[in-house]
Design an enzyme around this catalytic site. Structure first.
Site, short mmCIF file in Angstrom:
data_model
loop_
_atom_site.label_atom_id
_atom_site.label_comp_id
_atom_site.label_asym_id
_atom_site.label_seq_id
_atom_site.Cartn_x
_atom_site.Cartn_y
_atom_site.Cartn_z
CG ASN A 1 -0.39 -0.11 2.50
OD1 ASN A 1 0.72 -0.61 2.64
ND2 ASN A 1 -1.08 0.35 3.51
CB SER B 1 -1.81 -8.89 7.05
OG SER B 1 -1.05 -10.03 6.74
CD GLU C 1 5.80 -0.39 12.80
OE1 GLU C 1 4.65 0.02 13.01
OE2 GLU C 1 6.76 -0.16 13.57
CG LEU C 2 1.77 -6.49 12.62
CD1 LEU C 2 1.45 -7.61 13.58
CD2 LEU C 2 2.45 -7.01 11.36
CB CYS D 1 -1.49 0.46 8.40
SG CYS D 1 -0.34 1.82 8.27
CD GLU E 1 -5.73 -3.80 8.23
OE1 GLU E 1 -5.24 -4.93 8.02
OE2 GLU E 1 -5.04 -2.76 8.29
P1 NAP Z 1 0.64 -8.96 3.64
O1 NAP Z 1 -0.22 -9.80 2.80
O2 NAP Z 1 0.81 -9.31 5.06
O3 NAP Z 1 2.06 -8.90 2.89
C1 NAP Z 1 3.10 -8.08 3.34
C2 NAP Z 1 4.42 -8.63 2.86
O4 NAP Z 1 4.65 -9.89 3.47
C3 NAP Z 1 4.47 -8.89 1.35
O5 NAP Z 1 5.75 -8.59 0.87
C4 NAP Z 1 4.18 -10.36 1.27
O6 NAP Z 1 4.66 -10.97 0.09
C5 NAP Z 1 4.96 -10.85 2.48
N1 NAP Z 1 4.58 -12.19 2.95
C6 NAP Z 1 3.43 -12.87 2.74
N2 NAP Z 1 3.50 -14.09 3.34
C7 NAP Z 1 4.72 -14.17 3.93
C8 NAP Z 1 5.38 -15.17 4.69
N3 NAP Z 1 4.81 -16.35 4.97
N4 NAP Z 1 6.63 -14.92 5.15
C9 NAP Z 1 7.23 -13.74 4.89
N5 NAP Z 1 6.66 -12.75 4.15
C10 NAP Z 1 5.41 -12.96 3.68
O7 NAP Z 1 0.15 -7.43 3.61
P2 NAP Z 1 -0.32 -6.56 2.38
O8 NAP Z 1 -1.64 -7.03 1.92
O9 NAP Z 1 0.78 -6.41 1.39
O10 NAP Z 1 -0.46 -5.14 3.10
C11 NAP Z 1 -1.58 -4.77 3.83
C12 NAP Z 1 -1.37 -4.96 5.31
O11 NAP Z 1 -0.24 -4.23 5.74
C13 NAP Z 1 -2.54 -4.41 6.10
O12 NAP Z 1 -2.84 -5.28 7.16
C14 NAP Z 1 -2.00 -3.08 6.63
O13 NAP Z 1 -2.64 -2.60 7.77
C15 NAP Z 1 -0.59 -3.44 6.89
N6 NAP Z 1 0.24 -2.24 6.96
C16 NAP Z 1 0.71 -1.83 8.18
C17 NAP Z 1 1.45 -0.67 8.27
C18 NAP Z 1 2.02 -0.19 9.58
O14 NAP Z 1 2.95 0.62 9.56
N7 NAP Z 1 1.50 -0.62 10.72
C19 NAP Z 1 1.71 0.09 7.13
C20 NAP Z 1 1.19 -0.36 5.92
C21 NAP Z 1 0.47 -1.53 5.85
P3 NAP Z 1 3.66 -11.22 -1.16
O15 NAP Z 1 3.23 -9.87 -1.61
O16 NAP Z 1 4.55 -11.91 -2.12
O17 NAP Z 1 2.54 -12.05 -0.65
#
Ligand code: NAP
Length: 480
Positions: A153, A230, A249-250, A283, A378
């Site tokens: 994002n 996530s 950071e979730l 997020c 979320e």
């Molecule tokens: P996501 O599905 O959790 O993916 C995040 C990253 O993790 C991607 O690079 C993903 O790779 C990788 N990943 C997936 N499975 C993994 C595993 N088993 N081991 C290691 N890495 C793995 O999140 P998203 O959909 O990209 O982003 C949205 C989420 O991020 C939301 O929950 C949002 O709230 C959170 N977020 C939090 C913050 C904060 O600062 N708190 C900021 C921004 C976003 P792939 O893309 O290849 O699956």
């Protein structure tokens, strides 16, 4: 503008064994291609980072500063290219994408400045009777190879939030970008190379989270994992990482309280932004709004008018306020959650319909219940739930009724109520007279509960990314 990238390992571009297409989420057009790294290729990236780690630790602070500043300058000069890449691969409206580039430049500058302030502290060892005749201080030591895993994002700024402080602290990095948005990560690596970052200090490898990500997290030569994404993946990473330090950071389902004495125009304007920027894929997206009983009806009507005026369009069009979600499954998930809430008694006041490939029209729900997915989980979509409250104590209780705790907002002109609420609300940051969506990049940022562990913001990330080493000198025998 280049949109097809190879792997970036050890300062060189390496042809990968396999590639995948990167698409514009709004219409599915192919934007570019990126490598699908194999384990052997990730292994090479880790080995390069490990070989470079001693040189990174020795690089003087002024050199780290210079490279980070130069990268920031180059990025600023190429703002439009970066903005187009962000808009194309993440679907973020181009105006917001330009804002993300501006923030990324700032994140790099703050990181550069922190490189010069990476200091330990004096320890009053002789405050303890056993420490007589001793002098103590701490050093901030680099951890070594840091694995940085980032979400879709904010495909540029959240990478800068990891790479900037890691390099400022004398570490090396292996970065895995999100599979939907890898191009910005490679563009950033290209910029760092142009700015003179030595080979192996930053390595970028894209590929599936379950393969590349898991492999990185578990690898014995990776000293620390910094992850944004996530809660589900974050918990998995924590379980796999073992004894490694992990920053997480979730996600969240952030809330704002609008008290009866609040500046309603201010609250409306900020809630319209916080609830719908990047189609709610932020997020700190404002998902829940609790409005004082007397004013709730007027507030909701006015918010509905503002939402009705949003213009839906292609991310590269300047006039677009809302574009699409990252993909069709997420668009379907959001409308399913809305339908589930409606089945259980919630009212949809506007929007919440599929439009085009992955677009969901901006929606307001009311009459929701705390257990509904649209409230409790979320939603990561353009949806806000507006409910009324009868006392500030009850409003804070509703804000805290969440498994998450990232940021919250409180609109009130009463400073005592504001500060009381700020103390009571269980989360990493409380914004007074603003939405939880407010963030500038130098502030400490992170969550409690399922929203994560650790803090970002270059100064705070640098603390996570360096180890405290205590040095005590025994002065017994020195001249008296
Ligand atoms: P996501 O599905 O959790 O993916 C995040 C990253 O993790 C991607 O690079 C993903 O790779 C990788 N990943 C997936 N499975 C993994 C595993 N088993 N081991 C290691 N890495 C793995 O999140 P998203 O959909 O990209 O982003 C949205 C989420 O991020 C939301 O929950 C949002 O709230 C959170 N977020 C939090 C913050 C904060 O600062 N708190 C900021 C921004 C976003 P792939 O893309 O290849 O699956």
């Amino acid at each position: 503008m280049k949109t097809d990238y190879d792997l970036f390992i050890d300062g060189r571009w390496m042809k990968p064994g396999a590639r995948f297409e990167v698409r514009v989420p709004y219409d599915g057009a192919v934007f570019g291609t990126a490598p699908k790294a194999s384990r052997a290729e990730v292994e090479q990236a880790i080995a390069a980072a490990k070989r470079a780690a001693p040189a990174a630790a020795k690089l003087p602070s002024h050199k780290r500063y210079e490279i980070l500043m130069k990268t920031a300058t180059l990025m600023q000069q190429r703002t439009e290219d970066f903005a187009r890449a962000i808009a194309s691969e993440s679907g973020k409206p181009i105006r917001e994408a330009r804002g993300e580039v501006g923030r990324s430049v700032q994140t790099l500058i703050f990181s550069a400045e922190e490189a010069k302030r990476n200091v330990g502290e004096m320890v009053p060892v002789d405050a303890h009777p056993g420490g007589t005749d001793r002098l103590g201080f701490t050093l901030r030591m680099p951890r070594g190879v840091i694995a940085a895993i980032t979400p879709f994002n904010f495909p540029l700024n959240l990478v800068c939030h990891k790479v900037g402080p890691a390099l400022a602290g004398g570490n090396t990095v292996v970065h895995k970008p999100a599979s939907t948005t890898p191009i910005c990560g490679y563009m950033l690596a290209e910029l760092f190379a142009e700015a003179g970052l030595p080979a192996g200090f930053l390595n970028t490898v894209s590929g599936g989270g379950g393969e590349v990500g898991d492999f990185l997290v578990a690898h014995p030569d990776v000293a620390m994992v910094t992850f944004t994404g996530s809660a589900e993946v974050g918990k998995h990473i924590r379980a796999v990482a073992g004894m490694k330090p992990v920053t997480l950071e979730l996600g969240a389902n952030c809330a704002a309280i609008v008290d009866s004495d609040a500046d309603m125009d201010l609250a409306l304007g900020r809630c319209a932004t916080g609830g719908f920027a990047h189609s709610g894929q932020v997020c700190i997206h404002l998902q829940r709004i609790y409005v004082a009983g007397k004013t709730a009806g007027d507030f909701t009507d006015a918010l509905r008018s503002r939402v009705a005026a949003f213009r839906i369009g292609h991310p590269l069009e300047d006039a677009s306020d809302v574009t699409s979600l990252i993909d069709e499954p997420n668009a379907a998930r959001v409308t399913d959650w809305i339908a589930e809430a409606e089945r259980d008694g919630a009212r949809k006041l506007i929007g919440g319909e599929r439009a085009g490939r992955a677009t969901v029209t901006p929606a307001i729900l009311s009459g929701t219940q705390p257990g509904m997915k649209a409230v409790a989980d979320e939603i990561f979509g353009p949806v806000v739930c507006v409910e009324s409250f009868d006392s500030i104590e009850r409003a804070v209780e509703m804000v805290n009724r969440s498994r998450y705790g990232l940021q919250a907002g409180v609109f009130t002109r009463d400073i005592s109520r504001a500060l009381w609420a700020a103390q009571q609300i269980e989360c990493g940051g409380v914004m007074i007279n603003d939405v939880p969506t407010f963030r500038v990049d130098q502030m400490p940022y992170g969550g409690v509960k399922d929203s994560g562990v650790g803090r970002e913001g270059p100064r705070y990330a640098l603390q996570e990314m360096t180890e405290t080493k205590t040095v005590v000198i025994n002065l017994t025998g020195a001249p008296r």
